[in-house]
Design a protein around this motif. Structure first.
Motif, PDB file in Angstrom:
ATOM      1  N   GLY A   1      -0.930  11.334 -14.470  1.00 60.46           N
ATOM      2  CA  GLY A   1      -2.008  10.517 -14.457  1.00 60.46           C
ATOM      3  C   GLY A   1      -1.531   9.091 -14.708  1.00 60.46           C
ATOM      4  N   LEU A   2      -0.445   8.518 -14.496  1.00 58.42           N
ATOM      5  CA  LEU A   2       0.089   7.401 -14.726  1.00 58.42           C
ATOM      6  C   LEU A   2       0.228   6.327 -13.533  1.00 58.42           C
ATOM      7  N   ILE A   3      -0.043   6.852 -12.237  1.00 63.28           N
ATOM      8  CA  ILE A   3      -0.266   6.187 -11.278  1.00 63.28           C
ATOM      9  C   ILE A   3      -1.518   6.681 -10.503  1.00 63.28           C
ATOM     10  N   TYR A   4      -2.003   5.609  -9.611  1.00 62.08           N
ATOM     11  CA  TYR A   4      -3.012   5.941  -8.720  1.00 62.08           C
ATOM     12  C   TYR A   4      -3.160   5.391  -7.201  1.00 62.08           C
ATOM     13  N   PRO A   5      -3.553   5.958  -6.580  1.00 69.97           N
ATOM     14  CA  PRO A   5      -3.628   5.311  -4.940  1.00 69.97           C
ATOM     15  C   PRO A   5      -4.358   3.988  -4.832  1.00 69.97           C
ATOM     16  N   CYS A   6      -3.757   3.292  -3.942  1.00 73.56           N
ATOM     17  CA  CYS A   6      -4.576   1.947  -3.848  1.00 73.56           C
ATOM     18  C   CYS A   6      -4.340   1.604  -2.096  1.00 73.56           C
ATOM     19  N   GLY A   7      -5.714   1.339  -1.746  1.00 73.83           N
ATOM     20  CA  GLY A   7      -5.771   1.010  -0.201  1.00 73.83           C
ATOM     21  C   GLY A   7      -6.173  -0.570  -0.022  1.00 73.83           C
ATOM     22  N   CYS A   8      -5.803  -1.156  -1.055  1.00 70.04           N
ATOM     23  CA  CYS A   8      -6.099  -2.694  -0.911  1.00 70.04           C
ATOM     24  C   CYS A   8      -4.966  -3.531   0.126  1.00 70.04           C
ATOM     25  N   THR A   9      -5.588  -4.549   0.926  1.00 71.76           N
ATOM     26  CA  THR A   9      -4.501  -5.203   1.726  1.00 71.76           C
ATOM     27  C   THR A   9      -4.285  -6.151   1.006  1.00 71.76           C
ATOM     28  N   ARG A  10      -3.248  -6.938   1.583  1.00 75.36           N
ATOM     29  CA  ARG A  10      -2.639  -8.148   0.918  1.00 75.36           C
ATOM     30  C   ARG A  10      -3.716  -9.280   0.886  1.00 75.36           C
ATOM     31  N   VAL A  11      -4.240  -9.281   2.202  1.00 76.09           N
ATOM     32  CA  VAL A  11      -5.467 -10.262   1.937  1.00 76.09           C
ATOM     33  C   VAL A  11      -6.540 -10.058   1.139  1.00 76.09           C
ATOM     34  N   GLU A  12      -7.140  -8.897   0.894  1.00 77.07           N
ATOM     35  CA  GLU A  12      -7.961  -8.522  -0.089  1.00 77.07           C
ATOM     36  C   GLU A  12      -7.734  -8.781  -1.451  1.00 77.07           C
ATOM     37  N   ILE A  13      -6.023  -8.665  -1.820  1.00 76.64           N
ATOM     38  CA  ILE A  13      -5.660  -8.839  -3.046  1.00 76.64           C
ATOM     39  C   ILE A  13      -5.630 -10.317  -3.470  1.00 76.64           C
ATOM     40  N   ALA A  14      -5.162 -11.291  -2.288  1.00 77.94           N
ATOM     41  CA  ALA A  14      -5.064 -12.560  -2.515  1.00 77.94           C
ATOM     42  C   ALA A  14      -6.807 -13.273  -2.704  1.00 77.94           C
ATOM     43  N   ALA A  15      -7.687 -12.492  -1.959  1.00 79.61           N
ATOM     44  CA  ALA A  15      -8.936 -12.983  -2.168  1.00 79.61           C
ATOM     45  C   ALA A  15      -9.671 -12.790  -3.384  1.00 79.61           C
ATOM     46  N   HIS A  16      -9.082 -11.601  -4.216  1.00 79.86           N
ATOM     47  CA  HIS A  16      -9.923 -11.121  -5.505  1.00 79.86           C
ATOM     48  C   HIS A  16      -8.994 -11.398  -6.630  1.00 79.86           C
ATOM     49  N   SER A  17      -7.516 -11.769  -6.532  1.00 77.32           N
ATOM     50  CA  SER A  17      -6.921 -11.879  -7.625  1.00 77.32           C
ATOM     51  C   SER A  17      -6.875 -13.195  -8.286  1.00 77.32           C
ATOM     52  N   THR A  18      -7.226 -13.264  -9.916  1.00 78.54           N
ATOM     53  CA  THR A  18      -7.171 -14.474 -10.219  1.00 78.54           C
ATOM     54  C   THR A  18      -5.993 -14.953 -11.192  1.00 78.54           C
ATOM     55  N   GLN A  19      -4.977 -14.144 -11.127  1.00 88.81           N
ATOM     56  CA  GLN A  19      -3.931 -14.333 -12.218  1.00 88.81           C
ATOM     57  C   GLN A  19      -2.398 -14.351 -11.303  1.00 88.81           C
ATOM     58  N   ARG A  20      -1.620 -14.911 -11.970  1.00 84.65           N
ATOM     59  CA  ARG A  20      -0.411 -14.797 -11.550  1.00 84.65           C
ATOM     60  C   ARG A  20       0.578 -14.212 -12.471  1.00 84.65           C
ATOM     61  N   ALA A  21       1.473 -13.186 -12.167  1.00 82.47           N
ATOM     62  CA  ALA A  21       2.435 -12.548 -13.190  1.00 82.47           C
ATOM     63  C   ALA A  21       3.528 -13.488 -13.509  1.00 82.47           C
ATOM     64  N   PRO A  22       4.333 -13.276 -14.192  1.00 84.16           N
ATOM     65  CA  PRO A  22       5.458 -14.354 -14.681  1.00 84.16           C
ATOM     66  C   PRO A  22       6.310 -14.436 -13.658  1.00 84.16           C
ATOM     67  N   ASP A  23       6.542 -13.768 -12.698  1.00 79.37           N
ATOM     68  CA  ASP A  23       7.477 -13.947 -11.601  1.00 79.37           C
ATOM     69  C   ASP A  23       6.915 -14.725 -10.411  1.00 79.37           C
ATOM     70  N   GLY A  24       5.574 -15.270 -10.623  1.00 79.01           N
ATOM     71  CA  GLY A  24       4.627 -15.701  -9.720  1.00 79.01           C
ATOM     72  C   GLY A  24       3.963 -15.140  -8.620  1.00 79.01           C
ATOM     73  N   SER A  25       3.932 -13.640  -8.693  1.00 83.58           N
ATOM     74  CA  SER A  25       3.487 -13.060  -7.841  1.00 83.58           C
ATOM     75  C   SER A  25       2.029 -12.718  -8.279  1.00 83.58           C
ATOM     76  N   LEU A  26       1.046 -12.533  -7.213  1.00 81.66           N
ATOM     77  CA  LEU A  26      -0.471 -12.081  -7.774  1.00 81.66           C
ATOM     78  C   LEU A  26      -0.516 -10.840  -8.599  1.00 81.66           C
ATOM     79  N   VAL A  27      -1.521 -10.904  -9.511  1.00 89.74           N
ATOM     80  CA  VAL A  27      -1.450  -9.682 -10.199  1.00 89.74           C
ATOM     81  C   VAL A  27      -2.657  -9.165  -9.583  1.00 89.74           C
ATOM     82  N   TYR A  28      -2.474  -7.628  -9.411  1.00 89.46           N
ATOM     83  CA  TYR A  28      -3.714  -6.975  -8.770  1.00 89.46           C
ATOM     84  C   TYR A  28      -4.950  -6.565  -9.553  1.00 89.46           C
ATOM     85  N   PRO A  29      -6.211  -6.927  -8.962  1.00 87.85           N
ATOM     86  CA  PRO A  29      -7.221  -7.156  -9.810  1.00 87.85           C
ATOM     87  C   PRO A  29      -7.926  -5.699 -10.390  1.00 87.85           C
ATOM     88  N   GLY A  30      -7.035  -4.612  -9.815  1.00 87.19           N
ATOM     89  CA  GLY A  30      -7.419  -3.278 -10.125  1.00 87.19           C
ATOM     90  C   GLY A  30      -8.582  -2.707  -9.595  1.00 87.19           C
TER      91      GLY A  30
END
Length: 279
Positions: free
Chosen positions: A93-122
């Motif tokens: 139970g440590l992983i889960y499926p995600c169907g979000c596209t990159r465009v959707e993630i970019a539209a809803h993510s409000t954070q950047r990870a330490p490496d500069g990538s977008l943080v998935y909003p869950g």
């Protein structure tokens, strides 16, 4: 110098360049007199990695005098093994499926990870994936950190103990759509399988080490030490990369440059990069 088992692990998406040579020199030097220097080909990206490029990379390494002191592993030969690891994490139970596209993630993510990538909003953590979408599989980072008792750190050469911040990366992808596995999962498994006790690589992966340490703890792997080196940058201020046209070792060979000259160029560039980093 203490002896270690180290590795140089290029991804054959282009020809070898001076930045790669620096990494190979760094890894071989840290193996020490009685250690082991291994070569691994990280070619899980089937769209960008080709057998021809893998052969070219290994040929250039041999020309430069880099010899693996053990079998040369190609990740593309071991996809079932990585997928089995993913199955184990799924069963827990440590992983889960995600169907979000990159465009959707970019539209809803409000954070950047330490490496500069977008943080998935869950978004998909608690909802079903639409039937018409092939999912990726994401690590439930909060659940993973709870399972291992918090953020694990690592020992960094010269700097000592580093406190990781894997939580800042959010729910990273461990299973991609195209091949079912991700870099994070493969590199963690390979380092453990090959007995790597000192991971040598560029500073562009320094922050990501926190994620790899979480996976090592989850999978019951030994904790290696790390030695991240400064990166080489071009005249445009960008990190040397195949994508941005960094000159290939192959081109230098064709112009008659000798192996010892290429190694000297790499060492000089590395010294200069280190001086700039210290300023």
């Amino acid at each position: 110098m203490t002896s270690h088992t180290t590795r140089f692990a290029p991804s054959p998406t282009g020809y070898l360049h001076l930045g790669h040579v620096v990494s190979a020199i760094h890894a071989r030097a840290h193996a020490g007199v009685s250690g082991r220097f291994l070569i691994r080909i990280e070619d899980i990206d089937a769209q960008r990695c080709t057998p021809e490029l893998s052969t070219a990379v290994l040929d250039d390494l041999a020309w430069l005098g880099f010899v693996s002191e053990g079998p040369i592993i190609k990740q593309s030969d071991h996809l079932p093994r990585y997928r089995a690891l993913l199955d184990g994490l799924r069963a827990k139970g440590l992983i889960y499926p995600c169907g979000c596209t990159r465009v959707e993630i970019a539209a809803h993510s409000t954070q950047r990870a330490p490496d500069g990538s977008l943080v998935y909003p869950g978004t998909c953590r608690h909802r079903p994936v639409p039937a018409d979408r092939v999912p990726v599989w994401r690590l439930d980072m909060a659940r993973a950190l709870d399972a291992i008792g918090g953020e694990p750190g690592w020992h960094e050469e010269v700097r000592g103990r580093i406190v990781g911040d894997a939580a800042a990366f959010g729910d990273v992808v461990l299973g991609r759509r195209d091949n079912g596995v991700s870099y994070h999962l493969c590199v963690t498994q390979d380092d453990a399988m090959q007995g790597i006790d000192l991971v040598t690589r560029g500073m562009d992966l320094f922050e990501t080490t926190a994620v790899h340490r979480v996976l090592q703890e989850l999978l019951g792997y030994p904790e290696p030490a790390y030695a991240h080196h400064v990166l080489l940058f071009g005249a445009d201020g960008k990190k040397l990369s195949k994508r941005d046209g960094a000159e290939a070792v192959r081109n230098l060979r064709e112009r008659g440059t000798m192996p010892e000259q290429v190694l000297a160029l790499a060492r000089a560039a590395f010294t200069q990069a280190g001086m700039c980093a210290d300023r």
